[in-house]
Write an enzyme that holds these catalytic residues in place. Structure first.
Site, short mmCIF file in Angstrom:
data_model
loop_
_atom_site.label_atom_id
_atom_site.label_comp_id
_atom_site.label_asym_id
_atom_site.label_seq_id
_atom_site.Cartn_x
_atom_site.Cartn_y
_atom_site.Cartn_z
N CYS A 1 -44.52 144.12 28.94
CA CYS A 1 -45.84 143.23 28.66
C CYS A 1 -46.32 142.83 29.91
O CYS A 1 -47.09 143.51 30.43
CB CYS A 1 -45.09 142.10 27.80
SG CYS A 1 -46.40 140.94 26.95
N HIS B 1 -41.79 144.28 23.49
CA HIS B 1 -40.55 143.56 24.03
C HIS B 1 -39.18 144.20 23.49
O HIS B 1 -38.75 143.56 22.86
CB HIS B 1 -40.44 141.95 23.89
CG HIS B 1 -41.64 141.57 24.50
ND1 HIS B 1 -41.56 141.02 25.97
CD2 HIS B 1 -42.82 141.18 24.11
CE1 HIS B 1 -42.94 140.62 26.22
NE2 HIS B 1 -43.89 140.45 25.14
N GLU C 1 -36.51 143.79 24.81
CA GLU C 1 -35.13 142.93 25.24
C GLU C 1 -35.17 141.88 23.79
O GLU C 1 -34.04 141.22 23.99
CB GLU C 1 -35.60 142.17 26.38
CG GLU C 1 -36.72 141.20 26.36
CD GLU C 1 -38.24 141.79 26.61
OE1 GLU C 1 -38.35 143.00 26.22
OE2 GLU C 1 -39.15 141.03 26.68
#
Lengths: 215, 296
Positions: free
Chosen positions: A97, A192, A194
């Site tokens: 991002c 994302h 993560e």
């Protein structure tokens, strides 16, 4: 009070002692989430806010967050030039991002004076989907990660508007807009991984880190 | 065609996660919004009056004029938040229609409902809510809040209440962590919070959403102290634009938040900022004027 530091390294220090040493740029953003994923994958994680901390790592993640803030702080605290030099020197870097924006050679809809570190031959548009009401989750097919689609979260995310000859698109939305790119040791995603529990992108990145460290 | 979903908990909580380590600044004009973005704010809170003015001018404080919110959204590219009154679900509907990035159901405005908070699950736009303790935070999360800020005492420039609330929330989390599973049923009863959320906090040692600090932060050192106490980031309300040099102070608070554990950086950025906001000692405020006591 070390509890305030979003560092995943201390808990797993011994277990990951032989793992690659990976930094997470910790100026602002979802540092903790990346640190946790990298730690779970066997890396030794260092938070990087200063040039001397950058010198110690074999790979770097630039997290999600606000790219204009990361840019400002990186330049103000003398980290931007060492980061550019490390990228030019082949350090594996993965940006999600805001991190993708930092790695793009060209940033569209930047705030006045905003700069990127560059490295990936792409033009990226900030907030390409609009406001938070347009933030979304979807499944993406990413051939380099195998057949199973990856569930991806786009949060006021950027889009890769044009991919130059030196870069490769790794994934796109149904409408063809590119949301993951690679160039040598550099990786960037609009979304994302993560925060959605699928670690394949981080594993793909760590392969680059290990390959370079083994040379 | 692949299915895409907006307004999920994942993307609502996700935006707050991306704001971590950052400073969210109250702004009342487009000029202030510009200063905030240029200084490195991660988001702005669009308001008609900062809490210090709400406090001094009195009267009913409501949602801001949509024209002001539109103008601020047009001015900056960082996320824009705006406040609705506690329980005022129509103000929240309006803010969602204005396409703000986050809605703050805020005790700084006059409550519209003294019994119910907004059912935040029914919105596509995420909500941040204030809390003074863990039970209050978990009740707001149960109602759909995707981000929590400790309340502090807004508009005072006195950080003592913010300190009290972040310490209280953290110490209550630590107590849960030390409990056996059977004790957690009683803990949930005492916290007046759902058992599932209490169990999750006990297991993970943190709230399921991001926790910022707000209310009384006026200096770089205040912001750094909140970060060292475990905040994920800070809201600065009146502290910036009620000070002598908002540009310099805003940038200094941003730097001190990132380098919150480095006293040399905090010392450096604290130099030459001009006057801090004058401030009010919370102890001098009569109880009915304490905003933190609104909400339950």
């Amino acid at each position: 009070m070390t509890a305030a530091l979003p560092n995943g390294s201390s808990d797993a220090g011994d277990r990951n002692a032989s793992g690659p040493r990976v930094g997470v740029l910790a100026l602002q953003g979802d540092v903790r989430e990346h640190a946790q994923v990298l730690t779970a994958l066997g890396a030794r994680v260092d938070l990087v806010r200063r040039p001397e901390e950058l010198d110690l790592v074999e790979g770097l993640v630039i997290p999600g967050g606000e790219s204009s803030v990361m840019d400002k702080l990186a330049r103000m605290f003398g980290l931007a030039e060492p980061l550019k030099a490390a990228i030019a020197g082949g350090l594996p870097v993965y940006g999600t991002c805001a991190g993708l924006i930092m790695l793009a050679d060209t940033v569209l809809d930047a705030i006045a004076g905003q700069q990127s570190l560059g490295g990936i031959d792409v033009a990226v548009r900030r907030n390409a989907f609009g406001s938070q009401n347009q933030s979304f989750e979807t499944d993406l097919v990413i051939p380099v990660l195998g057949e199973a689609p990856m569930h991806a979260a786009f949060i006021r995310g950027p889009v890769v508007e044009s991919v130059g000859p030196a870069a490769t698109a790794l994934a796109g939305l149904d409408d063809g807009r590119v949301v993951a790119v690679e160039q040598g040791n550099l990786l960037g995603t609009s979304f994302h991984p993560e925060i959605t529990g699928d670690h394949r992108f981080h594993e793909y990145f760590l392969e680059k880190v290990r390959a370079r460290a083994a040379r | 065609m692949t299915v895409s979903e907006t307004g999920s908990s994942r993307v609502k909580r996700g935006l707050a996660e991306m704001l971590k380590g950052g400073v969210i600044m109250d702004v009342v004009t487009t000029e202030q919004a510009r200063i905030a973005e240029d200084a490195g704010a991660v988001a702005v809170m669009a308001l008609e009056r900062v809490p210090a003015d709400i406090r001094s001018q009195g009267g009913v404080a409501r949602m801001s004029d949509p024209d002001l919110i539109d103008a601020i959204i047009a001015e900056v590219s960082i996320p824009v938040m705006a406040k609705a009154r506690i329980g005022h679900f129509v103000e929240a509907q309006v803010l969602q229609a204005l396409d703000v990035d986050y809605i703050d159901e805020s005790e700084v405005l006059s409550p519209a409902d003294y019994v119910n908070h907004i059912d935040k699950w029914s919105f596509n736009t995420p909500f941040v809510c204030g809390a003074t303790n863990l039970g209050e935070a978990l009740r707001r999360i149960n109602e759909g809040a995707a981000m929590i800020r400790s309340k502090g005492e807004a508009g005072t420039g006195d950080v003592s209440e913010a300190t009290k609330h972040i310490r209280k929330i953290n110490s209550e989390i630590n107590v849960l962590r030390s409990m056996t599973k059977d004790e957690l049923y009683v803990a949930a009863k005492e916290l007046q919070a759902p058992y599932e959320l209490v169990l999750e906090v006990a297991e993970t040692g943190k709230l399921p959403v991001v926790l910022f600090v707000a209310g009384g932060v006026a200096t770089p050192a205040d912001a750094a102290m909140m970060m060292q106490l475990g905040a994920d980031g800070v809201f600065v309300g009146s502290g910036i634009f009620k000070s002598g040099n908002p540009e310099a102070r805003a940038a200094a608070v941003v730097k001190a938040t990132t380098f919150h554990d480095d006293p040399a950086v905090i010392a450096e950025v604290s130099r030459g900022l001009g006057e801090a906001m004058v401030g009010i000692n919370v102890a001098d405020l009569a109880a009915p004027h304490r905003l933190a006591e609104r909400g339950w």
